[in-house]
Write an enzyme that holds these catalytic residues in place. Structure first.
Site, PDB file in Angstrom:
ATOM      1  N   HIS A 107       0.874  -1.172   0.000  1.00 52.93           N
ATOM      2  CA  HIS A 107       0.000   0.000   0.000  1.00 52.93           C
ATOM      3  C   HIS A 107       0.913   1.224   0.000  1.00 52.93           C
ATOM      4  O   HIS A 107       1.999   1.186   0.595  1.00 52.93           O
ATOM      5  CB  HIS A 107      -0.836   0.115   1.278  1.00 52.93           C
ATOM      6  CG  HIS A 107      -1.754  -1.035   1.568  1.00 52.93           C
ATOM      7  ND1 HIS A 107      -1.339  -2.177   2.185  1.00 52.93           N
ATOM      8  CD2 HIS A 107      -3.078  -1.183   1.352  1.00 52.93           C
ATOM      9  CE1 HIS A 107      -2.379  -2.997   2.336  1.00 52.93           C
ATOM     10  NE2 HIS A 107      -3.438  -2.423   1.830  1.00 52.93           N
ATOM     11  N   ASP A 110       2.348   2.016   3.354  1.00 47.27           N
ATOM     12  CA  ASP A 110       3.249   1.011   3.950  1.00 47.27           C
ATOM     13  C   ASP A 110       4.683   1.438   3.685  1.00 47.27           C
ATOM     14  O   ASP A 110       5.573   1.231   4.495  1.00 47.27           O
ATOM     15  CB  ASP A 110       3.128  -0.366   3.267  1.00 47.27           C
ATOM     16  CG  ASP A 110       1.750  -0.958   3.331  1.00 47.27           C
ATOM     17  OD1 ASP A 110       0.987  -0.567   4.211  1.00 47.27           O
ATOM     18  OD2 ASP A 110       1.461  -1.836   2.481  1.00 47.27           O
ATOM     19  N   GLU A 238     -10.573  -6.883  -4.806  1.00 45.37           N
ATOM     20  CA  GLU A 238     -10.375  -7.940  -3.806  1.00 45.37           C
ATOM     21  C   GLU A 238     -11.631  -8.062  -2.956  1.00 45.37           C
ATOM     22  O   GLU A 238     -11.870  -7.244  -2.064  1.00 45.37           O
ATOM     23  CB  GLU A 238      -9.153  -7.605  -2.944  1.00 45.37           C
ATOM     24  CG  GLU A 238      -8.800  -8.717  -1.976  1.00 45.37           C
ATOM     25  CD  GLU A 238      -7.557  -8.406  -1.165  1.00 45.37           C
ATOM     26  OE1 GLU A 238      -6.579  -7.855  -1.727  1.00 45.37           O
ATOM     27  OE2 GLU A 238      -7.564  -8.698   0.039  1.00 45.37           O
ATOM     28  N   GLU A 274      -8.832 -13.833  -1.781  1.00 42.61           N
ATOM     29  CA  GLU A 274      -8.121 -14.142  -0.531  1.00 42.61           C
ATOM     30  C   GLU A 274      -8.881 -15.242   0.196  1.00 42.61           C
ATOM     31  O   GLU A 274     -10.091 -15.138   0.424  1.00 42.61           O
ATOM     32  CB  GLU A 274      -8.040 -12.865   0.325  1.00 42.61           C
ATOM     33  CG  GLU A 274      -7.365 -13.082   1.663  1.00 42.61           C
ATOM     34  CD  GLU A 274      -6.952 -11.773   2.334  1.00 42.61           C
ATOM     35  OE1 GLU A 274      -6.523 -10.852   1.620  1.00 42.61           O
ATOM     36  OE2 GLU A 274      -7.062 -11.689   3.568  1.00 42.61           O
ATOM     37  N   HIS A 277     -10.998 -14.250   3.145  1.00 42.30           N
ATOM     38  CA  HIS A 277     -12.177 -13.454   2.791  1.00 42.30           C
ATOM     39  C   HIS A 277     -13.290 -14.372   2.278  1.00 42.30           C
ATOM     40  O   HIS A 277     -14.460 -14.174   2.574  1.00 42.30           O
ATOM     41  CB  HIS A 277     -11.841 -12.422   1.715  1.00 42.30           C
ATOM     42  CG  HIS A 277     -10.864 -11.385   2.161  1.00 42.30           C
ATOM     43  ND1 HIS A 277     -10.469 -10.339   1.364  1.00 42.30           N
ATOM     44  CD2 HIS A 277     -10.197 -11.227   3.332  1.00 42.30           C
ATOM     45  CE1 HIS A 277      -9.607  -9.575   2.014  1.00 42.30           C
ATOM     46  NE2 HIS A 277      -9.419 -10.105   3.213  1.00 42.30           N
ATOM     47  N   ASP A 302      -4.541 -13.747  -2.735  1.00 39.35           N
ATOM     48  CA  ASP A 302      -3.928 -13.420  -1.453  1.00 39.35           C
ATOM     49  C   ASP A 302      -3.919 -14.710  -0.643  1.00 39.35           C
ATOM     50  O   ASP A 302      -4.967 -15.188  -0.170  1.00 39.35           O
ATOM     51  CB  ASP A 302      -4.700 -12.306  -0.737  1.00 39.35           C
ATOM     52  CG  ASP A 302      -4.174 -10.926  -1.134  1.00 39.35           C
ATOM     53  OD1 ASP A 302      -3.331 -10.850  -2.049  1.00 39.35           O
ATOM     54  OD2 ASP A 302      -4.601  -9.930  -0.515  1.00 39.35           O
ATOM     55  N   ASP A 313     -10.980 -12.048   9.965  1.00 41.94           N
ATOM     56  CA  ASP A 313      -9.861 -12.224   9.053  1.00 41.94           C
ATOM     57  C   ASP A 313      -8.578 -12.345   9.882  1.00 41.94           C
ATOM     58  O   ASP A 313      -7.948 -11.341  10.195  1.00 41.94           O
ATOM     59  CB  ASP A 313      -9.822 -10.949   8.178  1.00 41.94           C
ATOM     60  CG  ASP A 313      -9.030 -11.086   6.910  1.00 41.94           C
ATOM     61  OD1 ASP A 313      -8.657 -12.208   6.567  1.00 41.94           O
ATOM     62  OD2 ASP A 313      -8.799 -10.055   6.252  1.00 41.94           O
ATOM     63  N   ASP A 315      -5.823 -13.765   9.019  1.00 41.83           N
ATOM     64  CA  ASP A 315      -4.632 -13.611   8.170  1.00 41.83           C
ATOM     65  C   ASP A 315      -3.463 -14.491   8.618  1.00 41.83           C
ATOM     66  O   ASP A 315      -2.353 -14.001   8.843  1.00 41.83           O
ATOM     67  CB  ASP A 315      -4.163 -12.139   8.163  1.00 41.83           C
ATOM     68  CG  ASP A 315      -5.062 -11.261   7.295  1.00 41.83           C
ATOM     69  OD1 ASP A 315      -5.721 -11.782   6.382  1.00 41.83           O
ATOM     70  OD2 ASP A 315      -5.074 -10.033   7.541  1.00 41.83           O
ATOM     71  N   ASP A 345      -0.700 -12.536   2.091  1.00 39.48           N
ATOM     72  CA  ASP A 345      -1.377 -11.512   2.891  1.00 39.48           C
ATOM     73  C   ASP A 345      -1.646 -12.151   4.262  1.00 39.48           C
ATOM     74  O   ASP A 345      -2.775 -12.493   4.608  1.00 39.48           O
ATOM     75  CB  ASP A 345      -2.672 -11.088   2.189  1.00 39.48           C
ATOM     76  CG  ASP A 345      -3.249  -9.831   2.808  1.00 39.48           C
ATOM     77  OD1 ASP A 345      -2.725  -9.400   3.844  1.00 39.48           O
ATOM     78  OD2 ASP A 345      -4.225  -9.281   2.263  1.00 39.48           O
TER      79      ASP A 345
HETATM   80  C1  XLS Z   1      -7.651  -6.822   4.154  1.00 37.77           C
HETATM   81  C2  XLS Z   1      -7.126  -6.999   2.813  1.00 37.77           C
HETATM   82  C3  XLS Z   1      -5.973  -6.090   2.453  1.00 37.77           C
HETATM   83  C4  XLS Z   1      -5.771  -6.053   0.976  1.00 37.77           C
HETATM   84  C5  XLS Z   1      -4.989  -4.901   0.472  1.00 37.77           C
HETATM   85  O1  XLS Z   1      -8.405  -7.635   4.675  1.00 37.77           O
HETATM   86  O2  XLS Z   1      -6.796  -8.332   2.633  1.00 37.77           O
HETATM   87  O3  XLS Z   1      -4.817  -6.483   3.109  1.00 37.77           O
HETATM   88  O4  XLS Z   1      -5.170  -7.223   0.511  1.00 37.77           O
HETATM   89  O5  XLS Z   1      -5.554  -3.695   0.805  1.00 37.77           O
HETATM   90 NI    NI Z   2      -5.752  -9.131   1.012  1.00 38.10          NI
HETATM   91 NI    NI Z   3      -7.642  -9.710   4.206  1.00 41.91          NI
END
Ligand code: XLS
Ligand code: NI
Ligand code: NI
Length: 444
Positions: A107, A110, A238, A274, A277, A302, A313, A315, A345
């Protein structure tokens, strides 16, 4: 891939380039299954898997959560924000090259400090883009995608492109414009829109259709600008159903694809799927990938996984071979990742605080997808499963079934066929057999 830290400060001291040592190795800092150069059905593992590192989780996320402060102390921190950003870039490229990932994603904020004004934001971002460009050139690492963070700053609390206040939408536009400029500078292969706050908290204060129209208009002019400055890659949406909003407009793959088609954006946009998600939306990872593959909308992935007992999420780094295997079957059957990649991700757990933990996490993720690739390829090449599936649909291959598929039968025709055929046989779906077969491919 050239080593990066030479000549700079080394941040991950004592950890060298991660090598493939095979499944018998007891060196935790080696690949057990990911053998970059190994050829599987005509392409190397590295070419199939196109691993990418997520800047935000790996080099920005410090382990804070709603209950506690950061637990990670980064040796590349610095009181001066621009110096900190440069040191972070050095750490990032050192990590990319040591772990052997050829791609990365970030991003805007970042990689470069946010600014109080648009001009200050642009100045920081463009100057950091020069730094990233130098590091890319020095190492051969490429940009899979970048994106604009239009969800962290308080101004975006009511959304970015779907904000009821036009001034916020305009500010979001300034970010996307700069991020597309940077994408072209860095030769990015894709550009991502994750609509974290593009949704609503309550319908009682929301004009949903108007917000969706705004989102589509925003994406259209972003597409037009990107194309006008020479961005040839794929724009990616996404999907995610919720979090941070109660309801996010890009709920899942099917919803996002319907939206893109409805507004005529489906020629330029595909999806970035992802795992966590998809599961939040009540689907499996493979389901959302299959929806995209069937619509020729599978752009990128992702790669992470959630926690089966949690509704958010989390992750986590992917270690579930079974899920990854189903994902890779969809990817391989749809012709591979093309310009997409597998972007981790995923974040370390808050209490994973050793500097080697970031390596161990990525090694695990890369090994998991390497296993998934090999097994998926075996299942596909072997053809047993495909033969069972083809047989299941074979009544549509010829005769009246084929006539139906070709649009030659009316509803009255169906009635007359049914009247003349007697009761249908019960044909087993063979789910148990198929699951046993998959286990045989994995462990046999
Ligand atoms: C958040 C998203 C984010 C995207 C990029 O849940 O996964 O990380 O991949 O903005
Ligand atoms: Ni993501
Ligand atoms: Ni995410």
């Amino acid at each position: 891939m050239a080593d990066y830290f030479l000549g700079n400060d080394e941040y991950f001291k004592g950890i060298g380039k991660v090598a493939y040592e095979g499944p018998e190795s007891d060196n935790p800092l080696s690949f057990k299954f990911f053998d970059a150069g190994k050829v599987i059905s005509g392409k190397t593992m590295a070419e199939h898997l196109r691993f990418a590192i997520a800047y935000w989780h790996s080099f920005c996320g410090k382990g804070s959560d709603p209950f506690g402060s950061p637990t990670q102390i980064f040796p590349w921190d610095d009181p001066d924000p621009m110096t900190a950003a440069e040191k972070k870039a050095d750490a990032a490229f050192e990590f990319f090259t040591k772990v052997g990932a050829g791609l990365y994603c970030f991003h805007d904020i970042d990689a470069s400090p946010d600014g109080a004004t648009v001009a200050e934001y642009e100045k920081n971002l463009f100057s950091m883009a020069e730094v990233l460009k130098e590091r890319q050139d020095a190492t051969g690492v490429k940009l899979l995608w970048n994106t604009a963070n239009m969800f962290s700053n308080p101004r975006y609390m009511n959304g970015a492109a779907t904000n009821p206040d036009f001034t916020v939408l305009a500010r979001a536009g300034s970010q996307v414009k700069a991020c597309l400029d940077v994408n072209v500078m860095l030769g990015g292969e894709n550009y991502v829109f994750w609509g974290g706050r593009e949704g609503y908290m309550t319908l009682l204060n929301t004009q949903m259709k108007r917000e969706l129209d705004h989102l589509a208009q925003f994406l259209s002019i972003s597409r037009d600008y990107g194309r006008s400055i020479g961005f040839k890659g794929t724009f990616l949406i996404e999907p995610k159903p919720m979090e941070p909003t109660k309801h996010q407009y890009d709920f899942d793959a099917a919803t996002a694809i319907g939206f893109l088609r409805n507004y005529g954006l489906d020629k330029d946009f595909k999806c970035n799927i992802e795992n966590n998600h998809a599961t939040l939306a009540g689907h499996t990872f493979a389901h959302d990938l299959q929806v995209c593959a069937d619509a020729d909308m599978l752009g990128s992935i992702d790669a992470n996984e959630g926690d089966a007992q949690n509704g958010w999420d989390t992750d986590e780094f992917p270690t579930n071979v079974y899920d990854s295997l189903e994902a890779m079957m969809v990817v391989l059957k749809s012709g591979g990742l093309k310009t997409g990649g597998l972007n981790f991700d995923a974040k370390l757990r808050r209490n994973s605080t050793d500097s080697e933990d970031l390596f161990l996490a990525h090694i695990g993720g890369m090994d998991t997808f390497a296993l998934a690739l090999e097994i998926a390829d075996r299942i596909i090449t072997d053809g047993k499963l495909d033969a069972m599936i083809s047989k299941r649909y074979s009544s549509f291959d010829s005769g009246k079934g084929a006539d139906f598929e070709a649009g030659k039968l009316s509803l009255t025709d169906l009635r007359d066929i049914a009247a003349g055929q007697g009761e249908s046989e019960r044909i087993s779906g063979k789910q148990e057999l198929i699951k046993n077969l998959i286990n045989q491919y994995i462990f046999g």
